[in-house]
Enzyme design. Structure first.
Site, PDB file in Angstrom:
ATOM      1  N   LYS A  74      -0.049  -9.842   6.746  1.00  0.00           N
ATOM      2  CA  LYS A  74      -0.214  -8.430   7.098  1.00  0.00           C
ATOM      3  C   LYS A  74      -1.669  -8.183   7.483  1.00  0.00           C
ATOM      4  O   LYS A  74      -2.585  -8.725   6.857  1.00  0.00           O
ATOM      5  CB  LYS A  74       0.191  -7.564   5.905  1.00  0.00           C
ATOM      6  CG  LYS A  74       0.103  -6.060   6.126  1.00  0.00           C
ATOM      7  CD  LYS A  74       0.587  -5.325   4.875  1.00  0.00           C
ATOM      8  CE  LYS A  74       0.452  -3.816   4.992  1.00  0.00           C
ATOM      9  NZ  LYS A  74       0.932  -3.116   3.769  1.00  0.00           N
ATOM     10  N   SER A 152       3.848   0.692   4.375  1.00  0.00           N
ATOM     11  CA  SER A 152       2.972   0.310   5.471  1.00  0.00           C
ATOM     12  C   SER A 152       3.171  -1.122   5.957  1.00  0.00           C
ATOM     13  O   SER A 152       2.584  -1.534   6.954  1.00  0.00           O
ATOM     14  CB  SER A 152       1.512   0.486   5.042  1.00  0.00           C
ATOM     15  OG  SER A 152       1.178  -0.401   3.978  1.00  0.00           O
ATOM     16  N   SER A 176       4.678   0.123  -0.426  1.00  0.00           N
ATOM     17  CA  SER A 176       4.584  -0.471   0.907  1.00  0.00           C
ATOM     18  C   SER A 176       5.278  -1.812   1.063  1.00  0.00           C
ATOM     19  O   SER A 176       5.386  -2.313   2.181  1.00  0.00           O
ATOM     20  CB  SER A 176       3.122  -0.610   1.322  1.00  0.00           C
ATOM     21  OG  SER A 176       2.567   0.662   1.589  1.00  0.00           O
TER      22      SER A 176
END
Length: 495
Positions: A74, A152, A176
């Protein structure tokens, strides 16, 4: 190897195939490249690639339990030294920033043999429950590309659901990992406080509320990767006790007969979609059929106060991140999204006393969960309060954007805050995802399990929260649920 053969394997199966000589790391990486080329233009899950570096690493001798498995990190605190790290932020993107050091979690993943070939899309600073950064554009849900994969870690979830990789790096400070796992029909596990490293950038991230792990299709991948990443760093202030046995062993162990309390109502009093309630009710019936005792029950916690306390922490964190980026890049307001600037302004408007009082109340929530777990082994809720939103659905309408820009320029935010408008905006955002922050503030492990699909074939996860250090129990139950209601082969109909 064709795509269907590639997709039928989870990460452990891929590693076993490499170890047995049935395939090579290079062949697996080629499949990952080809799938990225085929679907990423539709999904925008991967925002940066490192093909040459990945090919070089895949050509080396395999080492580690996941040797040769393609992987994505990520684009938020999972850096590779000397390579880009935008964190979904236009100011960092435009400045061409690169990481000074490799994140410890990334080092451990690579030491386990994972071959990192790119970075996934994320909300700016991970600050939203959708992944629609202005710096890179929205990530899209493989089940329906007009919908969001959540946030996210939305890029990570979209990449796994679309079959680019079997597992991808993610992190979770308020949901997230679990939110995008729910929206994309995947298994999302948030470890408890102190289980995975957050250095060298931090000694503890958000007072232990946030941590790294992965989003996966199989339970065993998640457990084995937590085993691979497990352990404190030298500067970690809270060290979780080591598990009695590897978590990968817990997946195959019978969980026994559990007492599970469940709730379907929103802790902040907002509406919960009927399909999200149905997901929990269906899970309760499945659990009863597996021999568990399930009944309605919830901890004695003021959900609205907990939400306010989490937001106090979050606004202050965003303010600190914005200030660090401004100092590093010299960026002005145009380098950041409006919502980010509003959150940062709210964070700056807090007093130190407000912040300390909010943090001190975390102890109250921990005690309430401790009391709850005296009677119940696990707490079951919806993961989210609504199915995936449409791309752009959560964006502020034009009049609010104009009003907020004026407020930020005129520095009258305290008066606007007193009017209640900001609280209503926040309620709209958290109203979609009111269930996940509890585990972050209490430091408990939690997971989202994909057990329900709507009549429109959209996945809806259910969340289980365990006591502190209760990861093994969650993995045991997840393994049982995966056998009883398999989801691995339920995939979106992307070409």
């Amino acid at each position: 190897m064709d795509f269907e053969e590639y997709r039928r394997m989870d990460a452990m199966a891929m590693a076993a195939a490499v170890a047995d000589g049935q395939t090579t790391a290079g062949e697996l990486l080629g499949c990952a490249f080809a799938r990225t080329d085929a679907v990423n233009p539709k999904l925008n899950a991967v925002i940066a690639r490192r093909d040459a570096g990945a090919r070089e690493e895949a050509a080396g001798p395999p080492a580690g339990p996941f040797a040769g498995v393609p992987f994505l990190v990520k684009d938020l605190f999972q850096e590779l030294a000397g390579e880009g790290c935008n964190r979904g932020c236009r100011a960092l993107r435009d400045a061409g920033t690169s990481a000074d050091a490799e994140a410890e979690i990334t080092r451990r993943w690579r030491a386990a043999g994972l071959v990192v070939f790119g970075r996934t899309n994320t909300a700016e600073f991970g600050a939203r429950s959708v992944t629609e950064p202005e710096a890179h554009g929205p990530a899209r849900n493989p089940w329906n590309p007009v919908l969001s994969p959540g946030g996210s870690s939305g890029g990570a979830a979209a990449a796994v659901a679309a079959g680019i990789v079997p597992v991808a790096g993610a992190n979770d400070g308020g949901g997230s990992i679990r939110i995008p796992a729910s929206h994309c029909g995947l298994f999302g596990f948030k470890p408890g406080r102190g289980r995975t490293p957050v250095g060298p950038a931090f000694s503890e991230w958000m007072h232990g509320a946030a941590g790294h792990h992965v989003i996966s299709r199989s339970v065993r991948d998640s457990a084995a990767l937590l085993d691979a990443a497990l352990g404190a760093e030298a500067a970690t202030p809270v060290v979780a006790p080591p598990p009695a046995r590897p978590f990968s062993e817990a997946v195959a162990a019978a969980p026994g007969s559990l007492r599970i309390g469940y709730a379907t109502g929103s802790p902040i009093g907002t509406q919960v979609h009927p399909e999200c309630r149905a997901a929990v009710e269906g899970a309760a019936r499945l659990l009863e059929g597996l021999g568990h005792h399930v009944e309605e029950a919830e901890p004695a916690i003021d959900g609205q106060q907990l939400a306010r306390d989490w937001l106090t922490l979050w606004f202050a964190q965003v303010a600190a991140m914005v200030e660090r980026v401004r100092q590093h890049t010299g960026a002005g307001a145009a380098g950041f999204e409006l919502e980010t600037r509003v959150m940062a302004a709210l964070g700056r408007s807090l007093s130190a006393a407000d912040y300390v009082a909010a943090h001190e109340r975390w102890n109250r929530y921990r005690h309430a969960m401790h009391d709850f777990h005296r009677q119940y082994d696990l707490y079951l809720t919806p993961t989210v309060a609504r199915p995936p939103p449409r791309i752009g659905e959560t964006a502020l309408p034009g009049w609010q954007r104009t009003a907020l820009e004026l407020v930020l320029r005129s520095r009258t935010l305290p008066r606007l805050r007193a009017s209640g408008l900001i609280e209503r905006l926040v309620r709209d955002e958290l109203g979609r995802v009111p269930f996940t922050q509890l585990a972050n503030l209490t430091g408990a492990p939690a997971m989202s399990v994909p057990l329900h699909w709507t009549p429109h074939n959209l996945p809806v996860g259910v969340q289980f929260v365990a006591p502190v250090t209760g990861e093994a129990g969650l993995f045991s139950l997840a393994g049982q649920l995966e056998m009883a209601s398999p989801w691995f082969d339920r995939v979106p109909a992307l070409p």
